[in-house]
Design an enzyme around this catalytic site. Structure first.
Site, PDB file in Angstrom:
ATOM      1  N   TRP A 103       8.217  -1.509  -0.826  1.00  0.00           N
ATOM      2  CA  TRP A 103       9.003  -1.444  -2.067  1.00  0.00           C
ATOM      3  C   TRP A 103      10.386  -0.864  -1.827  1.00  0.00           C
ATOM      4  O   TRP A 103      11.375  -1.339  -2.391  1.00  0.00           O
ATOM      5  CB  TRP A 103       8.251  -0.691  -3.164  1.00  0.00           C
ATOM      6  CG  TRP A 103       7.106  -1.488  -3.685  1.00  0.00           C
ATOM      7  CD1 TRP A 103       5.777  -1.194  -3.581  1.00  0.00           C
ATOM      8  CD2 TRP A 103       7.170  -2.756  -4.387  1.00  0.00           C
ATOM      9  NE1 TRP A 103       5.023  -2.192  -4.153  1.00  0.00           N
ATOM     10  CE2 TRP A 103       5.835  -3.148  -4.653  1.00  0.00           C
ATOM     11  CE3 TRP A 103       8.213  -3.586  -4.789  1.00  0.00           C
ATOM     12  CZ2 TRP A 103       5.534  -4.347  -5.322  1.00  0.00           C
ATOM     13  CZ3 TRP A 103       7.912  -4.772  -5.446  1.00  0.00           C
ATOM     14  CH2 TRP A 103       6.592  -5.139  -5.708  1.00  0.00           C
ATOM     15  N   ASP A 173      11.998   5.591  -7.457  1.00  0.00           N
ATOM     16  CA  ASP A 173      11.071   4.590  -7.985  1.00  0.00           C
ATOM     17  C   ASP A 173       9.697   5.241  -8.052  1.00  0.00           C
ATOM     18  O   ASP A 173       9.082   5.516  -7.017  1.00  0.00           O
ATOM     19  CB  ASP A 173      11.067   3.372  -7.052  1.00  0.00           C
ATOM     20  CG  ASP A 173      10.068   2.296  -7.474  1.00  0.00           C
ATOM     21  OD1 ASP A 173       9.353   2.496  -8.470  1.00  0.00           O
ATOM     22  OD2 ASP A 173      10.014   1.250  -6.790  1.00  0.00           O
ATOM     23  N   LYS A 197       1.050   0.252 -13.664  1.00  0.00           N
ATOM     24  CA  LYS A 197       0.170   0.994 -12.767  1.00  0.00           C
ATOM     25  C   LYS A 197      -0.367   2.249 -13.449  1.00  0.00           C
ATOM     26  O   LYS A 197      -1.558   2.399 -13.601  1.00  0.00           O
ATOM     27  CB  LYS A 197       0.887   1.325 -11.468  1.00  0.00           C
ATOM     28  CG  LYS A 197       0.940   0.103 -10.549  1.00  0.00           C
ATOM     29  CD  LYS A 197       2.283  -0.194 -10.002  1.00  0.00           C
ATOM     30  CE  LYS A 197       2.310  -1.551  -9.308  1.00  0.00           C
ATOM     31  NZ  LYS A 197       3.657  -1.901  -8.863  1.00  0.00           N
TER      32      LYS A 197
HETATM   33  C1  LIG Z   1       4.678  -2.540  -8.428  1.00  0.00           C
HETATM   34  C2  LIG Z   1       5.875  -1.862  -7.884  1.00  0.00           C
HETATM   35  C3  LIG Z   1       7.159  -2.371  -8.090  1.00  0.00           C
HETATM   36  C4  LIG Z   1       7.423  -3.700  -8.779  1.00  0.00           C
HETATM   37  O1  LIG Z   1       7.214  -3.607 -10.098  1.00  0.00           O
HETATM   38  P1  LIG Z   1       7.490  -4.871 -11.085  1.00  0.00           P
HETATM   39  O2  LIG Z   1       7.350  -4.206 -12.407  1.00  0.00           O
HETATM   40  O3  LIG Z   1       6.439  -5.877 -10.767  1.00  0.00           O
HETATM   41  O4  LIG Z   1       8.854  -5.367 -10.808  1.00  0.00           O
HETATM   42  C5  LIG Z   1       8.221  -1.653  -7.613  1.00  0.00           C
HETATM   43  N1  LIG Z   1       8.051  -0.484  -6.963  1.00  0.00           N
HETATM   44  C6  LIG Z   1       6.826   0.034  -6.743  1.00  0.00           C
HETATM   45  C7  LIG Z   1       6.693   1.332  -6.037  1.00  0.00           C
HETATM   46  C8  LIG Z   1       5.700  -0.643  -7.197  1.00  0.00           C
HETATM   47  O5  LIG Z   1       4.485  -0.133  -6.983  1.00  0.00           O
END
Ligand SMILES: *Cc1c(COP(=O)(O)O)cnc(C)c1O
Length: 362
Positions: A103, A173, A197
């Site tokens: 990511w 993030d 998540k």
């Molecule tokens: C799932 C995830 C993303 C992507 O998220 P989307 O909402 O599908 O764009 C980005 N960063 C991390 C750490 C993730 O787990």
């Protein structure tokens, strides 16, 4: 009701059963309005109270200091990968990234499309199986920000402490670990997380940012991609994902009922320990992927000695009611995502299943 699965999906992921049941009760007629919340105007008083309460609940749970604004945006965390450099990376500056895995790499590559970038630290030489230590991280003076990926969902690593970046804003993030433990928001210029998540369903991305970073975006950026648009309009410039925000509201109330983030962290550590202990006491039958000091309490990655055995594990786990234990296609192996909403009982059942699988195949 049929038996709930032992849901270890990586995302979209488990939502607390009581949250689903409460949403079900209110699904057709929301607060005696004669409508579902999905059917009403986002400019009306009922929706607006849910919208604003969701911000207040986040402020309470994360102890967000004054001078920060919560935004509810669309396009997933992936859109933030682009919006951050578009809005914050000025001429003569570099966007600095800590490369910790899949990511972080995606975030970094988006910034490269926008302007000058810099790698502050990387654990690629260790196949991203660890988080760089704080003293490996070098932030240039002309950095517009330092970006970190708090939890690498695919590799199964997590920052245990965050770097101090002085005058350079720290951006994180937190898509796969927001609200898994207490967080000192004042350390950050901005944090963001796709909801699917740890916060609820897909469709909304939570951004929590220092107001001075989002109050005036460069003039050339299209309206919807400007932070100042959403800041000035309380995330109501256009139609928000109202049902997803309502679900996040319910999940936040549930976290509050659990006793807040200190209690949630304690539970998460107990859950993760059940599985990591099973791995560590298996005499090498199970192999943890992440280096122990970088292990995530959200995404627990491990392997078996052969891919055949891993396939057998997945097949038998599915027969036993487990869902989502296959590792991400890019790295293989096995992964259990034990987000906040995954009950202790599911983790206990998995640890027991792992022990029994080892007894039969070890
Ligand atoms: C799932 C995830 C993303 C992507 O998220 P989307 O909402 O599908 O764009 C980005 N960063 C991390 C750490 C993730 O787990």
């Amino acid at each position: 009701m049929s038996q709930r699965a032992f849901n270890f999906n990586a995302g979209p992921a488990a939502i607390p059963l009581v949250v689903l049941e409460r949403a079900q009760q209110e699904f057709v007629d929301f607060r005696n309005s004669g409508m579902s919340i999905m059917e009403m105007s986002h400019r009306g008083a009922i929706y607006e109270s849910v919208h604003n309460e969701t911000e207040s609940l986040l402020q309470k749970l994360l102890n967000i200091p004054a001078g920060y604004k919560v935004l509810f945006l669309q396009g997933g965390a992936s859109t933030q990968f682009a919006m951050i450099p578009m809005n914050l990376l000025g001429a003569g500056q570099v966007a600095s990234y800590v490369l910790t895995g899949s990511w972080a790499d995606k975030a970094y590559k988006e910034a490269k499309l926008i302007g000058e970038t810099h790698i502050a630290a990387s654990s690629e030489a260790d196949k991203f199986m660890r988080i760089p230590s704080l003293n490996e991280i070098e932030v240039p003076d002309n950095a517009a920000y330092l970006h970190v990926t708090s939890n690498e969902t695919i590799e199964g690593t997590q920052f245990q402490e965050y770097p101090s970046t002085g005058h350079v804003p720290l951006i994180a993030d937190l898509s796969s670990d927001i609200l898994c433990r207490p967080l000192d928001v004042s350390k950050f210029g901005m944090i963001y997380a796709g909801a699917q998540k740890n916060l609820g369903p897909s469709g909304v991305t939570v951004v929590i940012a220092r107001e001075d970073l989002i109050s005036s975006s460069p003039k050339t950026i299209p309206t919807m991609l400007r932070y100042d648009t959403h800041f000035k309009n309380n995330s109501l410039y256009n139609t928000p994902p109202s049902f997803a925000i309502y679900m996040v509201n319910q999940v936040l109330k549930w976290i509050d009922e659990q006793g807040g983030l200190t209690a949630v962290e304690k539970n998460n550590r107990e859950k993760a320990n059940l599985i990591y202990n099973t791995i560590d006491h298996s005499n090498g039958f199970y192999l943890g992927c992440a280096q122990p000091e970088s292990r995530s309490i959200m995404n627990l990655t491990f392997r078996l000695q052969s891919e055949e055995l891993e396939k057998k594990f997945i097949k038998e786990s599915e027969q036993a009611g487990f869902v989502g234990l296959k590792g991400h296609r890019s790295v293989g192996g096995l992964r259990a995502s034990a987000y906040n909403a995954v009950p202790y009982e599911s983790c206990k059942a998995l640890a027991d299943f792992m022990a029994e699988f080892q007894r039969q195949n070890g």
